[in-house]
Scaffold this motif. Structure first.
Motif, short mmCIF file in Angstrom:
data_model
loop_
_atom_site.label_atom_id
_atom_site.label_comp_id
_atom_site.label_asym_id
_atom_site.label_seq_id
_atom_site.Cartn_x
_atom_site.Cartn_y
_atom_site.Cartn_z
N GLN A 136 -27.09 -11.32 -47.57
CA GLN A 136 -27.23 -11.63 -46.14
C GLN A 136 -28.68 -11.51 -45.70
O GLN A 136 -29.43 -10.68 -46.21
CB GLN A 136 -26.36 -10.67 -45.32
CG GLN A 136 -24.89 -10.81 -45.61
CD GLN A 136 -24.06 -9.82 -44.82
OE1 GLN A 136 -24.54 -8.78 -44.40
NE2 GLN A 136 -22.81 -10.17 -44.60
N ALA A 152 -30.90 -14.14 -45.59
CA ALA A 152 -31.77 -15.22 -46.09
C ALA A 152 -31.77 -16.36 -45.08
O ALA A 152 -30.73 -16.78 -44.61
CB ALA A 152 -31.27 -15.71 -47.44
N GLN A 189 -31.65 -16.95 -50.87
CA GLN A 189 -30.46 -16.44 -51.55
C GLN A 189 -30.61 -16.53 -53.06
O GLN A 189 -30.28 -15.60 -53.79
CB GLN A 189 -29.21 -17.21 -51.10
CG GLN A 189 -28.74 -16.81 -49.73
CD GLN A 189 -27.38 -17.40 -49.42
OE1 GLN A 189 -26.77 -18.09 -50.23
NE2 GLN A 189 -26.89 -17.13 -48.22
N GLU A 190 -31.11 -17.65 -53.53
CA GLU A 190 -31.31 -17.84 -54.97
C GLU A 190 -32.34 -16.86 -55.52
O GLU A 190 -32.17 -16.32 -56.62
CB GLU A 190 -31.72 -19.28 -55.28
CG GLU A 190 -31.89 -19.57 -56.75
CD GLU A 190 -30.65 -19.27 -57.59
OE1 GLU A 190 -30.81 -18.82 -58.73
OE2 GLU A 190 -29.51 -19.46 -57.10
N CYS A 199 -32.69 -19.33 -45.80
CA CYS A 199 -32.41 -20.59 -46.49
C CYS A 199 -31.77 -20.29 -47.84
O CYS A 199 -31.74 -19.15 -48.30
CB CYS A 199 -33.68 -21.41 -46.67
SG CYS A 199 -34.89 -20.67 -47.78
N SER A 200 -31.30 -21.33 -48.50
CA SER A 200 -30.66 -21.16 -49.80
C SER A 200 -31.66 -20.69 -50.86
O SER A 200 -31.28 -20.01 -51.81
CB SER A 200 -29.99 -22.46 -50.23
OG SER A 200 -30.95 -23.49 -50.37
N ARG A 201 -32.93 -21.03 -50.69
CA ARG A 201 -33.94 -20.59 -51.66
C ARG A 201 -34.07 -19.08 -51.65
O ARG A 201 -34.27 -18.46 -52.70
CB ARG A 201 -35.28 -21.25 -51.35
CG ARG A 201 -35.27 -22.74 -51.67
CD ARG A 201 -36.52 -23.46 -51.20
NE ARG A 201 -37.72 -22.83 -51.67
CZ ARG A 201 -38.89 -22.92 -51.07
NH1 ARG A 201 -39.03 -23.62 -49.97
NH2 ARG A 201 -39.95 -22.32 -51.56
N CYS A 223 -38.11 -11.52 -49.05
CA CYS A 223 -38.24 -12.77 -49.80
C CYS A 223 -39.70 -13.20 -49.86
O CYS A 223 -40.42 -13.15 -48.86
CB CYS A 223 -37.39 -13.86 -49.14
SG CYS A 223 -37.41 -15.41 -50.05
N ARG A 232 -30.62 -13.46 -55.89
CA ARG A 232 -29.69 -13.51 -57.02
C ARG A 232 -30.44 -13.45 -58.35
O ARG A 232 -30.06 -12.73 -59.26
CB ARG A 232 -28.81 -14.75 -56.94
CG ARG A 232 -27.80 -14.68 -55.81
CD ARG A 232 -26.92 -15.93 -55.75
NE ARG A 232 -26.13 -15.94 -54.54
CZ ARG A 232 -25.03 -15.22 -54.33
NH1 ARG A 232 -24.60 -14.41 -55.27
NH2 ARG A 232 -24.37 -15.28 -53.19
#
Length: 120
Positions: free
Chosen positions: A29, A31, A37-38, A33-35, A7, A41
């Motif tokens: 899997q 990450a 994951q985003e 934080c949610s950032r 990331c 994606r």
């Protein structure tokens, strides 16, 4: 299929794994934080990039004006956008935020100046 990413959203540099099956994201899997994951994606579905470059500047205190995009563009169109930037020329003076190319290639992003440069 397992894809691995590092990331780039924050300095943590989380190592993230994404499981894909028939083009669909099954799991993400690693990450922190949610950032993160985003980010993964986005990279899998529609990767985008920002560009920083320069444009020829006539009559300026400097020979080139630095530019960037106002919004990221699809990764697949980077070279097309760079071809358009290479064609551009400005005349001094230029100001930060000045639009060089509006809506480059219809991608919803402007090429804008990032430094004030006076005429010489």
């Amino acid at each position: 299929m397992l894809k691995k990413f590092v990331c780039i959203i924050c300095p943590n540099g989380c190592e993230i794994s994404a499981e894909l099956e028939e083009g669909r994201i099954i799991s993400v899997q690693g990450a922190g934080c949610s950032r993160g994951q985003e980010y993964v994606r986005q990279e899998l579905i529609n990767p985008v990039r920002n560009i920083a470059s320069s444009v020829l500047l006539e009559g300026g205190a400097l020979p080139l004006a630095s530019v960037r995009l106002s919004n990221p563009v699809p990764k697949s169109r980077i070279f097309d956008v760079m071809d358009e930037i290479k064609k551009a020329k400005l005349t001094a003076p230029v100001s930060i935020g000045q639009t060089v190319i509006h809506n480059v290639l219809g991608l919803g992003s402007d090429v804008i100046v990032t430094k004030n440069i006076s005429a010489h």
